[in-house]
Design an enzyme around this catalytic site. Sequence first.
Site, PDB file in Angstrom:
ATOM      1  N   ASN A   1     -10.041  -5.166   2.709  1.00  0.00           N
ATOM      2  CA  ASN A   1      -8.992  -6.029   2.130  1.00  0.00           C
ATOM      3  C   ASN A   1      -8.390  -5.429   0.858  1.00  0.00           C
ATOM      4  O   ASN A   1      -8.933  -5.606  -0.230  1.00  0.00           O
ATOM      5  CB  ASN A   1      -9.565  -7.418   1.842  1.00  0.00           C
TER       6      ASN A   1
ATOM      7  N   TYR B   1      -2.434  -9.764  15.717  1.00  0.00           N
ATOM      8  CA  TYR B   1      -2.276  -8.703  14.712  1.00  0.00           C
ATOM      9  C   TYR B   1      -3.349  -7.633  14.905  1.00  0.00           C
ATOM     10  O   TYR B   1      -3.067  -6.435  15.009  1.00  0.00           O
ATOM     11  CB  TYR B   1      -2.349  -9.288  13.290  1.00  0.00           C
TER      12      TYR B   1
ATOM     13  N   SER C   1      -7.030  -1.405  10.724  1.00  0.00           N
ATOM     14  CA  SER C   1      -7.502  -2.581   9.986  1.00  0.00           C
ATOM     15  C   SER C   1      -8.935  -2.925  10.376  1.00  0.00           C
ATOM     16  O   SER C   1      -9.328  -2.787  11.541  1.00  0.00           O
ATOM     17  CB  SER C   1      -6.592  -3.763  10.338  1.00  0.00           C
TER      18      SER C   1
ATOM     19  N   LYS D   1      -3.322  -3.472  16.231  1.00  0.00           N
ATOM     20  CA  LYS D   1      -3.904  -2.307  15.538  1.00  0.00           C
ATOM     21  C   LYS D   1      -4.847  -1.538  16.460  1.00  0.00           C
ATOM     22  O   LYS D   1      -4.842  -0.308  16.498  1.00  0.00           O
ATOM     23  CB  LYS D   1      -4.626  -2.768  14.257  1.00  0.00           C
TER      24      LYS D   1
ATOM     25  N   ILE E   1       0.849  -1.209   0.000  1.00  0.00           N
ATOM     26  CA  ILE E   1       0.000   0.000   0.000  1.00  0.00           C
ATOM     27  C   ILE E   1       0.877   1.249   0.000  1.00  0.00           C
ATOM     28  O   ILE E   1       0.581   2.233  -0.676  1.00  0.00           O
ATOM     29  CB  ILE E   1      -0.953   0.015   1.216  1.00  0.00           C
TER      30      ILE E   1
ATOM     31  N   TYR F   1      -8.660  -0.256   7.046  1.00  0.00           N
ATOM     32  CA  TYR F   1      -8.810  -0.811   5.702  1.00  0.00           C
ATOM     33  C   TYR F   1      -9.501  -2.144   5.768  1.00  0.00           C
ATOM     34  O   TYR F   1      -9.220  -2.954   6.650  1.00  0.00           O
ATOM     35  CB  TYR F   1      -7.483  -1.113   4.996  1.00  0.00           C
TER      36      TYR F   1
HETATM   37  N1  UFG Z   1      -8.453 -17.472   2.071  1.00  0.00           N
HETATM   38  C1  UFG Z   1      -8.494 -18.722   1.484  1.00  0.00           C
HETATM   39  N2  UFG Z   1      -7.321 -19.258   1.055  1.00  0.00           N
HETATM   40  C2  UFG Z   1      -6.128 -18.622   1.170  1.00  0.00           C
HETATM   41  C3  UFG Z   1      -6.101 -17.332   1.770  1.00  0.00           C
HETATM   42  C4  UFG Z   1      -7.279 -16.799   2.219  1.00  0.00           C
HETATM   43  O1  UFG Z   1      -9.562 -19.336   1.361  1.00  0.00           O
HETATM   44  O2  UFG Z   1      -5.090 -19.189   0.751  1.00  0.00           O
HETATM   45  C5  UFG Z   1      -9.715 -16.843   2.506  1.00  0.00           C
HETATM   46  C6  UFG Z   1      -9.767 -16.526   3.984  1.00  0.00           C
HETATM   47  O3  UFG Z   1     -10.232 -17.633   4.717  1.00  0.00           O
HETATM   48  C7  UFG Z   1     -10.730 -15.329   3.998  1.00  0.00           C
HETATM   49  C8  UFG Z   1     -10.459 -14.629   2.666  1.00  0.00           C
HETATM   50  O4  UFG Z   1      -9.831 -15.611   1.853  1.00  0.00           O
HETATM   51  O5  UFG Z   1     -12.059 -15.790   3.983  1.00  0.00           O
HETATM   52  C9  UFG Z   1      -9.541 -13.431   2.800  1.00  0.00           C
HETATM   53  O6  UFG Z   1      -8.369 -13.809   3.494  1.00  0.00           O
HETATM   54  P1  UFG Z   1      -7.034 -12.906   3.485  1.00  0.00           P
HETATM   55  O7  UFG Z   1      -5.976 -13.684   4.183  1.00  0.00           O
HETATM   56  O8  UFG Z   1      -6.750 -12.442   2.101  1.00  0.00           O
HETATM   57  O9  UFG Z   1      -7.438 -11.606   4.305  1.00  0.00           O
HETATM   58  P2  UFG Z   1      -8.063 -11.463   5.792  1.00  0.00           P
HETATM   59  O10 UFG Z   1      -9.506 -11.181   5.621  1.00  0.00           O
HETATM   60  O11 UFG Z   1      -7.611 -12.554   6.676  1.00  0.00           O
HETATM   61  O12 UFG Z   1      -7.449 -10.078   6.271  1.00  0.00           O
HETATM   62  C10 UFG Z   1      -6.095  -9.914   6.610  1.00  0.00           C
HETATM   63  C11 UFG Z   1      -6.016  -8.837   7.670  1.00  0.00           C
HETATM   64  C12 UFG Z   1      -6.466  -7.511   7.110  1.00  0.00           C
HETATM   65  C13 UFG Z   1      -5.699  -7.181   5.896  1.00  0.00           C
HETATM   66  C14 UFG Z   1      -5.834  -8.309   4.920  1.00  0.00           C
HETATM   67  C15 UFG Z   1      -4.978  -8.045   3.704  1.00  0.00           C
HETATM   68  O13 UFG Z   1      -6.841  -9.188   8.758  1.00  0.00           O
HETATM   69  O14 UFG Z   1      -6.239  -6.493   8.058  1.00  0.00           O
HETATM   70  O15 UFG Z   1      -5.373  -9.525   5.509  1.00  0.00           O
HETATM   71  O16 UFG Z   1      -3.641  -7.946   4.099  1.00  0.00           O
HETATM   72  F1  UFG Z   1      -6.181  -6.059   5.322  1.00  0.00           F
END
Ligand code: UFG
Length: 340
Positions: free
Chosen positions: A181, A151, A127, A155, A14, A179
């Site tokens: 995602n 994490y 976040s 925040k 970002i 933020y």
């Molecule tokens: N997911 C999968 N497979 C993967 C990775 C993720 O199915 O290999 C799913 C997760 O279970 C979730 C969705 O995809 O339902 C999003 O997951 P992310 O890991 O991309 O993101 P998160 O929602 O866990 O968010 C985290 C932090 C946020 C941050 C975001 C992006 O909590 O603060 O990552 O960095 F913004």
Amino acid sequence: MPETVLVTGGAGFIGSHTCVELLDHGYEVVVVDNHANSSPHVLDRIAKTASRPLTAAHLVDVRDREALGHVFAAHRIDSVIHFAARKAVGESVERPVEYYDTNVGGTCALLSAMHEHGVHRLVFSSSCSVYGDARTLPLTEHSPVAPTNPYARTKLMCERVLEDICELLPQMRVLALRYFNPVGAHPSGLLGEDPCGVPDNLMPYVAQVAVGRRERLSVFGDDYPTPDGTGVRDYIHVMDVAEGHRVAVGHLDDSPGLRVFNLGTGAGTSVLELIAAFTEASGRPVPHQVVDRRPGDVAALVADASAVAEAWGWTTTRDLAAMCADAWRFQTLNPDGYPR
Ligand code: UFG
């Protein structure tokens, strides 16, 4: 004199997009980064992408108060955007102390250095994960906070620190942006998301599967209480996040103290919907299999994005198709990521 913004973590995902956005809008930009999770090569990419060069880039760990002091002494900083932090949820469960040290310790060191040098205007990276397992969607800034992992707790803790320092120092002007995602890439394909090692986040993992760098995506659970059973998130284009920061800097003086805003689109997308959109944008299949839920994950997080719209007259403009198309362009132009 143009305003000078110090961007910590300016070589990150970002951060780098925000530097370009600021430079293109006439700001002077000074970067601080220790490249713990970014490539120094990103600084060249910023130079190629932006209409003007960075003022300076310093190799500094944000926890190093003395080194930060030298940066403030060397430049006339008007405001700070603080991105530098650790951000992998799973890793934070394994290494909580490192997360508190970097995220909370780094923020405290930065605040001390800022105050010492008379700088009191800050945009802070918070976040949506501070909301935890939300009962009611969409989430407004007044929704209850209940972080479910270290994490997210770092925040929220930083927000509390900011609240306290704003209480103490009436000259502080702080915007904490929660933020949702951030995904996508700069439309040039020169800047994008290139995590070190195996991606933790969905979009870079999907992109690496589509380009053939990884075999298949694991979908973490299909038994959530969501329309198709997979996790729902509010994906926001990183260009919109960058624009949001540039707009935020322009609104720092609206009022003193700490103000908190969501940065999302208001649209929820499931894992399966994101895979479908990415397949459409890339023309490549994304082989995937459903596995167990990931510890610490929640079913759905979607923003009520109306507060920033009302406060700043600004909204996001890029849709999921653009997020996928731009992420795919970055992935194809940089199949192995940035040179390291
Ligand atoms: N997911 C999968 N497979 C993967 C990775 C993720 O199915 O290999 C799913 C997760 O279970 C979730 C969705 O995809 O339902 C999003 O997951 P992310 O890991 O991309 O993101 P998160 O929602 O866990 O968010 C985290 C932090 C946020 C941050 C975001 C992006 O909590 O603060 O990552 O960095 F913004």
